[in-house]
Design an enzyme around this catalytic site. Structure first.
Site, short mmCIF file in Angstrom:
data_model
loop_
_atom_site.label_atom_id
_atom_site.label_comp_id
_atom_site.label_asym_id
_atom_site.label_seq_id
_atom_site.Cartn_x
_atom_site.Cartn_y
_atom_site.Cartn_z
N GLY A 7 0.85 -1.19 0.00
CA GLY A 7 0.00 0.00 0.00
C GLY A 7 0.87 1.24 0.00
N GLY A 9 0.13 4.51 -0.77
CA GLY A 9 -0.62 5.75 -0.84
C GLY A 9 0.08 6.85 -0.08
N ARG A 10 -0.70 7.81 0.43
CA ARG A 10 -0.12 8.99 1.09
C ARG A 10 0.81 8.61 2.23
NH1 ARG A 10 -5.59 11.12 0.39
NH2 ARG A 10 -6.08 10.29 2.45
N GLY A 12 1.68 5.11 3.23
CA GLY A 12 2.51 3.93 3.01
C GLY A 12 3.83 4.24 2.33
N ASN A 95 -6.32 2.13 9.73
CA ASN A 95 -7.31 2.46 10.75
C ASN A 95 -8.35 1.35 10.86
OD1 ASN A 95 -6.36 4.97 11.70
ND2 ASN A 95 -7.21 6.02 9.93
N GLY A 123 -0.21 11.41 9.34
CA GLY A 123 -0.71 11.84 8.04
C GLY A 123 0.38 12.08 7.02
N LYS A 189 -5.79 4.26 19.16
CA LYS A 189 -5.84 5.18 18.00
C LYS A 189 -7.28 5.56 17.68
CE LYS A 189 -4.28 7.29 14.24
NZ LYS A 189 -5.36 7.37 13.28
N GLU A 196 -9.83 13.81 18.26
CA GLU A 196 -9.50 14.70 17.13
C GLU A 196 -10.75 15.34 16.56
OE1 GLU A 196 -8.60 13.36 12.74
OE2 GLU A 196 -6.82 13.00 14.00
#
Length: 327
Positions: A7, A9-10, A12, A95, A123, A189, A196
């Site tokens: 993975g 993505g942003r 990984g 998540n 993030g 988390k 959050e």
């Protein structure tokens, strides 16, 4: 240390980059071949599929899955269960709902595999700042993987150190903890993300009140045209409500004071709902967290300035793009 990363993505891809910068070896795979070739060009070993990735790792293997919660993660972990060998470890850094962790760990344990869940916060900024991690799993397995976690964590940084008890686990102030057995990491988390939601909603509502002070519905002598950009900035300097979320708010307002780039359609990724479910099971009142989740539901019907600010914050810390903006 060697690690497989699935993975890219942003988060990984940046997890792999941060590890490689520190000298770790990453074998990477993603369904997007361009993402694989891109990281291979930065020093990673690219794999063609899951079987190829496992074949390039030396036992005992560690494979970090960084995919959206639900079917993508479920299917990938099930496939890895058929390929990995006894003594290997699957790490879920997404998540995931903590009860899914418990179920998956039991299924993998029957095959001689171990499972670690990592609640990962940071993030799109994690490559630079490091990742705050909340880890669940067997102690021996978590300790074996410690070089990975220590590299990904932010470290002590320049935050003033808390006066902790002698013998306190040093990992916490370095940005990662072993929260407990399988599922505990994602449970912590999950609550983190619920909090959050509440923090973001408080900022959004406060700035809505500030903006509304210029409303024509108020008596002329009672109106103020307040500079929200300056207010966000001054609150960053010595205020008791300063935070990274406020930093992102100030940045968003400085670049787009009216937040015209955002609709205010605020998604929720699941953790807020799960936090409230847990609170119901525990009979714990969570008024603020519940209201903040419901505010996100309402945002999909009509948009206030505060909801645009929520979207701006989500984009700031996680690169989250509104659904309408993706169409």
């Amino acid at each position: 240390m060697q690690l497989g990363v699935i993975g890219l993505g942003r988060m990984g891809a940046n997890i792999a980059r941060r590890l490689m910068k520190a000298g770790h070896e990453c074998v990477v795979y993603d369904r997007d071949a361009k993402a694989v070739s891109g990281l291979a060009g930065e020093g990673a070993k690219g794999a063609n599929d899951l079987k190829d990735l496992v074949g390039r790792l030396a036992p005992p293997r560690g494979v970090w899955v960084m995919l959206p919660a639900g079917a993508p993660t479920e299917e990938t972990i099930a496939a890895l269960g058929d390929i990995l060998a006894r003594g290997d470890t699957v790490i879920d850094g997404g998540n995931t709902f903590y009860r899914d962790d418990i179920r998956r760990a039991k299924a993998l344990r029957a095959r001689g595999l171990t499972y670690v869940d990592v609640g990962t916060s940071g993030g799109v900024w994690g490559l630079e700042r490091g990742y705050c991690m909340m880890i669940g799993g067997e102690t021996a397995v978590v300790q074996r993987l410690d070089p990975i976690f220590a590299t990904l964590a932010p470290g002590l940084g320049n935050i003033p150190r808390t006066r902790r008890a002698a013998g306190a686990d040093p990992r916490a102030e370095r940005g990662y903890i072993h929260a407990g057995p399988v599922g505990a990491g994602h449970f912590v988390k999950m609550v983190h993300n619920g909090i959050e939601y509440g923090l973001m909603q408080a900022y959004a509502e406060g700035f809505d009140v500030l903006k509304g002070k210029g409303s024509a519905a108020l008596a002329k002598d009672d109106r103020y045209e307040l500079d929200l950009t300056d207010i966000a900035e001054v609150w960053r300097r010595g205020s008791v409500i300063s935070s990274w979320l406020l930093d992102l708010t100030a940045e968003a307002l400085a670049g787009d004071p009216k937040l015209e780039a955002f609709e205010g359609d605020v998604e929720d990724s699941g953790e807020g709902r799960w936090t409230i479910q847990a609170a119901i099971e525990e009979a714990v009142p969570v008024n603020v967290l519940t209201a903040s989740l419901f505010a996100r539901f309402r945002s999909r019907e009509g948009h206030t300035f505060g909801e645009k600010l929520l979207s701006a914050m989500r984009f700031g810390f996680g690169g989250h793009i509104e659904e309408k903006a993706q169409e």
